[in-house]
Write an enzyme that holds these catalytic residues in place. Structure first.
Site, PDB file in Angstrom:
ATOM      1  N   GLY A 136       3.481  -5.291   6.566  1.00 14.61           N
ATOM      2  CA  GLY A 136       2.462  -5.983   5.780  1.00 14.61           C
ATOM      3  C   GLY A 136       1.413  -6.610   6.677  1.00 14.61           C
ATOM      4  O   GLY A 136       1.154  -6.119   7.784  1.00 14.61           O
ATOM      5  N   LYS A 167      13.447  -7.359  -0.581  1.00  9.28           N
ATOM      6  CA  LYS A 167      12.666  -8.195  -1.494  1.00  9.28           C
ATOM      7  C   LYS A 167      11.595  -7.289  -2.103  1.00  9.28           C
ATOM      8  O   LYS A 167      10.730  -6.764  -1.389  1.00  9.28           O
ATOM      9  CB  LYS A 167      12.003  -9.360  -0.767  1.00  9.28           C
ATOM     10  CG  LYS A 167      11.298 -10.305  -1.750  1.00  9.28           C
ATOM     11  CD  LYS A 167      10.516 -11.397  -1.048  1.00  9.28           C
ATOM     12  CE  LYS A 167       9.070 -11.040  -0.843  1.00  9.28           C
ATOM     13  NZ  LYS A 167       8.149 -11.251  -1.943  1.00  9.28           N
ATOM     14  N   CYS A 218      -2.660   1.366   7.106  1.00 13.39           N
ATOM     15  CA  CYS A 218      -2.593   0.572   8.343  1.00 13.39           C
ATOM     16  C   CYS A 218      -3.210   1.328   9.504  1.00 13.39           C
ATOM     17  O   CYS A 218      -3.532   0.731  10.523  1.00 13.39           O
ATOM     18  CB  CYS A 218      -1.150   0.201   8.642  1.00 13.39           C
ATOM     19  SG  CYS A 218      -0.056   1.620   8.592  1.00 13.39           S
ATOM     20  N   ASN A 257       0.804  -1.233   0.000  1.00 12.49           N
ATOM     21  CA  ASN A 257       0.000   0.000   0.000  1.00 12.49           C
ATOM     22  C   ASN A 257       0.832   1.276   0.000  1.00 12.49           C
ATOM     23  O   ASN A 257       0.277   2.361  -0.124  1.00 12.49           O
ATOM     24  CB  ASN A 257      -1.000   0.002   1.174  1.00 12.49           C
ATOM     25  CG  ASN A 257      -0.333  -0.055   2.524  1.00 12.49           C
ATOM     26  OD1 ASN A 257       0.775  -0.577   2.646  1.00 12.49           O
ATOM     27  ND2 ASN A 257      -0.985   0.458   3.527  1.00 12.49           N
ATOM     28  N   GLU A 264       5.855  -5.019  11.300  1.00 10.01           N
ATOM     29  CA  GLU A 264       4.858  -3.962  11.557  1.00 10.01           C
ATOM     30  C   GLU A 264       3.619  -4.388  10.787  1.00 10.01           C
ATOM     31  O   GLU A 264       3.647  -4.439   9.560  1.00 10.01           O
ATOM     32  CB  GLU A 264       5.368  -2.608  11.080  1.00 10.01           C
ATOM     33  CG  GLU A 264       6.743  -2.212  11.620  1.00 10.01           C
ATOM     34  CD  GLU A 264       6.783  -2.049  13.131  1.00 10.01           C
ATOM     35  OE1 GLU A 264       5.706  -1.870  13.736  1.00 10.01           O
ATOM     36  OE2 GLU A 264       7.876  -2.111  13.710  1.00 10.01           O
TER      37      GLU A 264
HETATM   38  P1  NAP Z   1       1.524  -8.771   2.699  1.00  9.34           P
HETATM   39  O1  NAP Z   1       0.648  -9.492   1.785  1.00  9.34           O
HETATM   40  O2  NAP Z   1       1.758  -9.385   4.033  1.00  9.34           O
HETATM   41  O3  NAP Z   1       2.902  -8.537   1.930  1.00  9.34           O
HETATM   42  C1  NAP Z   1       4.084  -7.969   2.491  1.00  9.34           C
HETATM   43  C2  NAP Z   1       5.317  -8.730   1.984  1.00  9.34           C
HETATM   44  O4  NAP Z   1       5.465  -9.921   2.742  1.00  9.34           O
HETATM   45  C3  NAP Z   1       5.260  -9.165   0.540  1.00  9.34           C
HETATM   46  O5  NAP Z   1       6.557  -9.059  -0.011  1.00  9.34           O
HETATM   47  C4  NAP Z   1       4.799 -10.594   0.650  1.00  9.34           C
HETATM   48  O6  NAP Z   1       5.162 -11.373  -0.451  1.00  9.34           O
HETATM   49  C5  NAP Z   1       5.532 -11.061   1.883  1.00  9.34           C
HETATM   50  N1  NAP Z   1       4.878 -12.192   2.548  1.00  9.34           N
HETATM   51  C6  NAP Z   1       3.583 -12.236   2.977  1.00  9.34           C
HETATM   52  N2  NAP Z   1       3.335 -13.423   3.577  1.00  9.34           N
HETATM   53  C7  NAP Z   1       4.504 -14.126   3.548  1.00  9.34           C
HETATM   54  C8  NAP Z   1       4.901 -15.422   4.015  1.00  9.34           C
HETATM   55  N3  NAP Z   1       4.043 -16.217   4.665  1.00  9.34           N
HETATM   56  N4  NAP Z   1       6.164 -15.812   3.789  1.00  9.34           N
HETATM   57  C9  NAP Z   1       7.046 -15.021   3.130  1.00  9.34           C
HETATM   58  N5  NAP Z   1       6.725 -13.780   2.660  1.00  9.34           N
HETATM   59  C10 NAP Z   1       5.471 -13.340   2.869  1.00  9.34           C
HETATM   60  O7  NAP Z   1       0.978  -7.294   3.014  1.00  9.34           O
HETATM   61  P2  NAP Z   1       0.406  -6.235   1.954  1.00  9.34           P
HETATM   62  O8  NAP Z   1      -0.834  -6.757   1.376  1.00  9.34           O
HETATM   63  O9  NAP Z   1       1.495  -5.820   1.049  1.00  9.34           O
HETATM   64  O10 NAP Z   1       0.034  -4.954   2.851  1.00  9.34           O
HETATM   65  C11 NAP Z   1      -1.217  -4.761   3.478  1.00  9.34           C
HETATM   66  C12 NAP Z   1      -1.106  -4.988   4.972  1.00  9.34           C
HETATM   67  O11 NAP Z   1       0.001  -4.247   5.482  1.00  9.34           O
HETATM   68  C13 NAP Z   1      -2.296  -4.499   5.776  1.00  9.34           C
HETATM   69  O12 NAP Z   1      -2.617  -5.447   6.757  1.00  9.34           O
HETATM   70  C14 NAP Z   1      -1.782  -3.213   6.443  1.00  9.34           C
HETATM   71  O13 NAP Z   1      -2.442  -2.867   7.646  1.00  9.34           O
HETATM   72  C15 NAP Z   1      -0.355  -3.558   6.654  1.00  9.34           C
HETATM   73  N6  NAP Z   1       0.486  -2.374   6.771  1.00  9.34           N
HETATM   74  C16 NAP Z   1       1.068  -2.120   7.962  1.00  9.34           C
HETATM   75  C17 NAP Z   1       1.852  -0.990   8.126  1.00  9.34           C
HETATM   76  C18 NAP Z   1       2.503  -0.690   9.446  1.00  9.34           C
HETATM   77  O14 NAP Z   1       3.349   0.187   9.476  1.00  9.34           O
HETATM   78  N7  NAP Z   1       2.148  -1.370  10.511  1.00  9.34           N
HETATM   79  C19 NAP Z   1       2.052  -0.133   7.031  1.00  9.34           C
HETATM   80  C20 NAP Z   1       1.466  -0.438   5.807  1.00  9.34           C
HETATM   81  C21 NAP Z   1       0.684  -1.579   5.697  1.00  9.34           C
HETATM   82  P3  NAP Z   1       3.989 -11.917  -1.419  1.00  9.34           P
HETATM   83  O15 NAP Z   1       3.340 -10.720  -2.011  1.00  9.34           O
HETATM   84  O16 NAP Z   1       4.724 -12.767  -2.369  1.00  9.34           O
HETATM   85  O17 NAP Z   1       3.002 -12.622  -0.592  1.00  9.34           O
END
Ligand code: NAP
Length: 493
Positions: free
Chosen positions: A208, A151, A269, A126, A232
């Site tokens: 994420g 990555k 987030c 995002n 985070e």
């Molecule tokens: P995501 O799907 O978890 O992806 C983040 C990264 O992690 C991607 O590179 C993804 O690769 C990798 N990943 C996810 N699951 C994995 C696993 N089991 N093993 C290895 N790698 C894995 O998150 P997103 O959809 O990009 O972002 C949305 C989320 O982020 C929302 O929940 C939001 O609240 C949160 N967020 C939090 C913050 C904060 O600062 N706390 C800031 C922004 C967003 P793949 O795409 O290949 O799965």
């Protein structure tokens, strides 16, 4: 453009280069590191609109938002560079010797924070700039003196590649070791797994989903040598509406919250996902105006297919629960990958007994929880998990009547907002962007602002060292003129 997953041998070489670069980069001066980090910001700006156009296509975000986000990313980089040069972040501490002390002489001990090693970074979809390839985690890791292996997020690989080129130019311009930044691709979890498990990885910065962040954290704990994983993750960012303040201005708060729930299609987030109020005329009016505002908001395409599908599944899951009513949704029909601006409502009793309702629905959706009284509001608080933020809408009368409420809420979160909205995270030294689990795997830290550097360092003590063998930060004459704690007094002397 198609990007091949980085192979395991290529990951091996990247980690090797990152480690070799770390050995050189860690001893660069603060000025040299700051120049490198500022040059990255300059190179990002030199990418001009070309990178913005690519990010618009990949992330379906509008031009102004992405220009603003790139600006914020450059600001974060420059902020880290400024803090490096100022120097107090190092916590340089000197306890001078007392050779005459009895029964034992006191040694000279000097301490400062030192970098921990190569940091592997996973960004979020995002924020294709601010939480990605040159985003908050790489900025903090370079500030700490670590090398960085990113990555690329599979939802914006081309944007990531362009940013990577900008970073490589900054490396050449400032004479930094090549592997201080490595860029790998992986649309499958094996790449992430190999990076986290690699023996040369010293820490992981992840932004994420809860699923991804917790999976990588668990993986790292299976390593023969465990490492810190700073994930985070998501948050529902509860908002507590207290009756007196709300009753005075229900329309104002309803409009404010309609915008905060749906801004950027709710893909922040810090989006307020739970709104907790006390039954009465103020809450009824708030709900009526909020419902009307939400009806006026047009659906827009979400970041990527996976996020759009997850939004619909989770929203439907909440709406299908007993005791949950859809209060309002956009009057326009939504295409399959568009978000559906919507609000639902339920009672405190239903909420407390149904953990499905406690989860983040990432997108333009919020759940209003109606409490009968303050006691029920406190009951809801006691059932909530750790959060990035909590918000309280209250005036002095409310706070007197709800004695203890703020203290209860503050136990839940990293940032507490009064009479505002949680969306919009200011970059600065005082910001806290992280919270108790499951908002973060380590709520002692945060990812925004210079405090984020602290995740990638460790304290190191020199005992009985002669002046010429000490780093400048700890030398007697304080050649860098930084703030230091000398014999328990802060001084620049
Ligand atoms: P995501 O799907 O978890 O992806 C983040 C990264 O992690 C991607 O590179 C993804 O690769 C990798 N990943 C996810 N699951 C994995 C696993 N089991 N093993 C290895 N790698 C894995 O998150 P997103 O959809 O990009 O972002 C949305 C989320 O982020 C929302 O929940 C939001 O609240 C949160 N967020 C939090 C913050 C904060 O600062 N706390 C800031 C922004 C967003 P793949 O795409 O290949 O799965």
């Amino acid at each position: 453009m198609m990007y091949q997953d980085t192979t395991l041998p290529a990951i091996e070489s990247a980690m090797d280069r990152a480690y070799q670069a770390f050995l050189k980069y860690r001893s660069k001066s603060a000025k040299e590191k700051a120049l490198f980090i500022r040059t990255i910001a300059e190179e990002l700006e030199l990418l001009g609109d070309a990178v913005i156009e690519v990010a618009m296509r990949e992330a379906h975000l509008p031009y102004e938002r992405l220009v603003g986000e790139r600006g914020r990313t450059c600001f974060q980089l420059r902020h880290v560079a400024d803090v490096l040069e100022e120097g107090s972040w190092l916590e340089a501490t000197i306890d001078t010797a007392q050779p005459e002390r009895t029964p034992l002489p006191k040694p000279d001990v000097r301490n400062m924070l030192v970098p921990i090693g190569p940091v592997v970074v996973f960004g979020a979809s995002n924020f294709p700039f601010a939480y990605s390839t040159a985003g908050v985690d790489p900025a903090a890791a370079w500030g700490a003196g670590c090398s960085v292996v990113v990555k690329a997020h599979p939802a914006h690989p081309e944007t990531s590649a362009m940013v990577a080129e900008a970073i490589k130019k900054a490396i050449i311009r400032t004479g930094m070791p090549e592997g201080v930044f490595e860029h790998v691709y992986g649309a499958n979890f094996e790449v992430g797994k190999a990076l986290v498990m690699h023996p040369k990885t010293a820490a992981v910065g992840f932004t994420g989903s809860y699923g991804g962040g917790k999976a990588l954290f668990d993986l790292a704990n299976q390593r023969p040598v465990p490492i810190p994983v700073f994930s985070e993750m998501g948050s529902t960012n509860p908002v507590f509406l207290l009756p007196n303040a709300l009753g005075n201005e229900p329309e104002k708060y309803a409009k404010m919250y309609a915008a905060s729930i749906t801004g950027g299609m709710g893909q922040f987030c810090t989006k307020p996902g739970l709104i907790i109020g006390i039954e009465g005329a103020g809450l009824d009016k708030f709900m009526e105006v909020l419902a009307e505002e939400i009806r006026q908001i047009q659906p827009l395409t979400m970041l990527h297919e996976g996020i759009a599908k997850a939004f619909r599944t989770k929203r439907n899951d909440v709406l299908s629960r007993e005791g949950v009513t859809l209060a309002s949704e956009s009057q326009w029909p939504a295409e399959v990958y568009e978000g559906i601006p919507s609000v639902a409502s339920t009672t405190a009793v239903e909420f407390v007994s149904n953990p499905t309702l406690h989860q983040e629905v990432f997108g333009p959706f919020a759940l209003l929880i109606k409490c009968q009284n303050l006691a029920q509001m406190n009951e809801v608080i006691s059932h909530l998990e750790g959060q990035l933020t909590c918000t309280v809408i209250a005036n002095e009368i409310d706070l007197i009547q709800a004695e203890g409420l703020l203290e209860n809420i503050s136990l839940l979160c990293g940032r507490l907002i009064l009479n505002g909205v949680p969306t919009g995270v200011e970059v600065g030294a005082a910001m806290q962007h992280g919270g108790p689990f499951p908002a973060s795997t380590d709520g002692r830290f945060g990812s925004v602002g210079a405090r984020a550097i602290k995740r990638f360092v460790r304290p190191f003590a020199f005992q009985n060292f002669p002046n010429h063998l000490l780093p400048d930060e700890l030398k007697n004459g304080n050649p860098l003129k930084i703030w230091r704690l000398v014999d328990n007094q802060w001084t620049k002397d």
